[in-house]
Design an enzyme around this catalytic site. Sequence first.
Site, mmCIF file in Angstrom:
data_model
loop_
_atom_site.group_PDB
_atom_site.id
_atom_site.type_symbol
_atom_site.label_atom_id
_atom_site.label_comp_id
_atom_site.label_asym_id
_atom_site.label_seq_id
_atom_site.Cartn_x
_atom_site.Cartn_y
_atom_site.Cartn_z
ATOM 1 N N TRP A 80 -2.134 -2.224 2.954
ATOM 2 C CA TRP A 80 -2.481 -2.316 1.528
ATOM 3 C C TRP A 80 -2.276 -3.724 1.009
ATOM 4 O O TRP A 80 -3.092 -4.230 0.234
ATOM 5 C CB TRP A 80 -1.716 -1.273 0.717
ATOM 6 C CG TRP A 80 -2.092 0.106 1.159
ATOM 7 C CD1 TRP A 80 -1.285 1.013 1.792
ATOM 8 C CD2 TRP A 80 -3.398 0.715 1.087
ATOM 9 N NE1 TRP A 80 -2.001 2.138 2.102
ATOM 10 C CE2 TRP A 80 -3.291 1.989 1.685
ATOM 11 C CE3 TRP A 80 -4.627 0.313 0.587
ATOM 12 C CZ2 TRP A 80 -4.373 2.868 1.792
ATOM 13 C CZ3 TRP A 80 -5.708 1.178 0.691
ATOM 14 C CH2 TRP A 80 -5.577 2.437 1.281
ATOM 15 N N ASP A 98 2.375 -3.771 -6.529
ATOM 16 C CA ASP A 98 1.651 -2.545 -6.210
ATOM 17 C C ASP A 98 2.715 -1.468 -5.969
ATOM 18 O O ASP A 98 3.416 -1.490 -4.966
ATOM 19 C CB ASP A 98 0.801 -2.759 -4.944
ATOM 20 C CG ASP A 98 0.090 -1.478 -4.501
ATOM 21 O OD1 ASP A 98 0.288 -0.425 -5.134
ATOM 22 O OD2 ASP A 98 -0.667 -1.545 -3.505
ATOM 23 N N LYS A 111 0.171 9.780 -6.230
ATOM 24 C CA LYS A 111 1.277 10.117 -5.328
ATOM 25 C C LYS A 111 2.414 10.803 -6.091
ATOM 26 O O LYS A 111 2.739 11.948 -5.835
ATOM 27 C CB LYS A 111 1.794 8.852 -4.634
ATOM 28 C CG LYS A 111 0.706 8.058 -3.903
ATOM 29 C CD LYS A 111 0.565 8.495 -2.498
ATOM 30 C CE LYS A 111 -0.265 7.620 -1.599
ATOM 31 N NZ LYS A 111 -1.564 7.153 -2.061
HETATM 32 N N1 PMP Z 1 -1.570 0.631 -2.285
HETATM 33 C C1 PMP Z 1 -0.784 1.540 -1.686
HETATM 34 C C2 PMP Z 1 0.651 1.203 -1.439
HETATM 35 C C3 PMP Z 1 -1.327 2.783 -1.316
HETATM 36 O O1 PMP Z 1 -0.550 3.689 -0.718
HETATM 37 C C4 PMP Z 1 -2.684 3.052 -1.578
HETATM 38 C C5 PMP Z 1 -3.313 4.376 -1.239
HETATM 39 N N2 PMP Z 1 -2.719 5.146 -0.303
HETATM 40 C C6 PMP Z 1 -3.464 2.068 -2.175
HETATM 41 C C7 PMP Z 1 -2.868 0.879 -2.535
HETATM 42 C C8 PMP Z 1 -4.921 2.296 -2.478
HETATM 43 O O2 PMP Z 1 -4.995 3.079 -3.585
HETATM 44 P P1 PMP Z 1 -6.372 3.644 -4.172
HETATM 45 O O3 PMP Z 1 -6.877 4.645 -3.213
HETATM 46 O O4 PMP Z 1 -5.911 4.241 -5.473
HETATM 47 O O5 PMP Z 1 -7.292 2.494 -4.355
#
Ligand code: PMP
Length: 347
Positions: free
Chosen positions: A89, A157, A181
């Site tokens: 991520w 994030d 989450k």
């Molecule tokens: N950052 C983290 C730490 C994540 O766990 C996730 C999704 N699992 C994301 C970003 C991406 O999020 P989204 O699907 O809402 O774009």
Amino acid sequence: MPTSVLETVRDELLDYQNEGMSIMEMSHRGKVFEGLLEEITARLRKLASIPDRFDILYMTGGASTQFALIPMNLCTPSREAGYVNTGVWSEKAIEQAKILKVNIFDSGSSADKNHSYIPAVKTKSGLDYLHITTNNTIYGTQFKALPASGDTKLIIDMSSDFLSRPIDWTNIGMVYAGAQKNAGPSGVTIVVIDKEYYARESADVPTIFRYSTFAKNQSMYNTPPTFQIYLFGLILSWIEKQGGLEEMDKLNARKAAHLYSVIDEFSSFYTGHAVKEARSLMNVTFRLPGEEMDKKFLKAAEERKLIGLKGHRSVGGMRASIYNAVPEEACQVLSVMMREFAKQNGG
Ligand code: PMP
């Protein structure tokens, strides 16, 4: 989602508070939804102790959209920002910043050991911001405390640990998280942003992609995801009933301890992916001896209605995601099963 929240949704689905219609049928500009949004914002501010210098915005497009909006809006003309790489991520965030011609200052990386640890964070004076990912969903690592970042503010994030523990706002510039989450269903992204950043925005950025547009219009420049925001509000009330973020943190620590204690007890059978100091309270990752054993474990787990345990392919093995709404009893059931399984299979 906590069962009690889903029950409230069911009860209110056809008739929200005697209005004669569902919340999802109402105009976002009507007084009921506007009132609700105000109430939810005040509730979040209180629950997470968010100081007045921050605005709370409700956006869409998930954390992935924020990866692009951050470099589009939060850079000064020097366009240099620090990024800590703690996994997929953060890499995706870095990728977007590169597309948008940000000079990336390497603030640390755990790539050399498949992101099994949290690296020491480096910073320097004059960076536009320093980006970190507090919980690394795939690898099961988590910052235990926010890193020192000198005179640079942190952009965080928190997609997979938002509202799972108290937040120290002292050195934060912005926090963002998809709700899906710990804080509700997918479809709404919560952004908590320091108001001073709006001055950095450029007229070249289309209106809908600017944070100030959401701030000026109470997140209603366009139609917000009303039903998701309503659900987010119900989750906030549920967290309040659990005793707030400190209690949530204690509960999450107890839940995770059930699983980590089995991993440690049977350390020749289960191998934790994360080093001990970086263990996540949200995602517990571990491997078994070989792929055949993985399959056997998943089958045994499924028989006890423990599902979704298969780890991400880049780590292998298992991942138990134990977000806020997962009850402690579920973690106990899994830990008992893990103990039995290890004993039966030579651990
Ligand atoms: N950052 C983290 C730490 C994540 O766990 C996730 C999704 N699992 C994301 C970003 C991406 O999020 P989204 O699907 O809402 O774009």
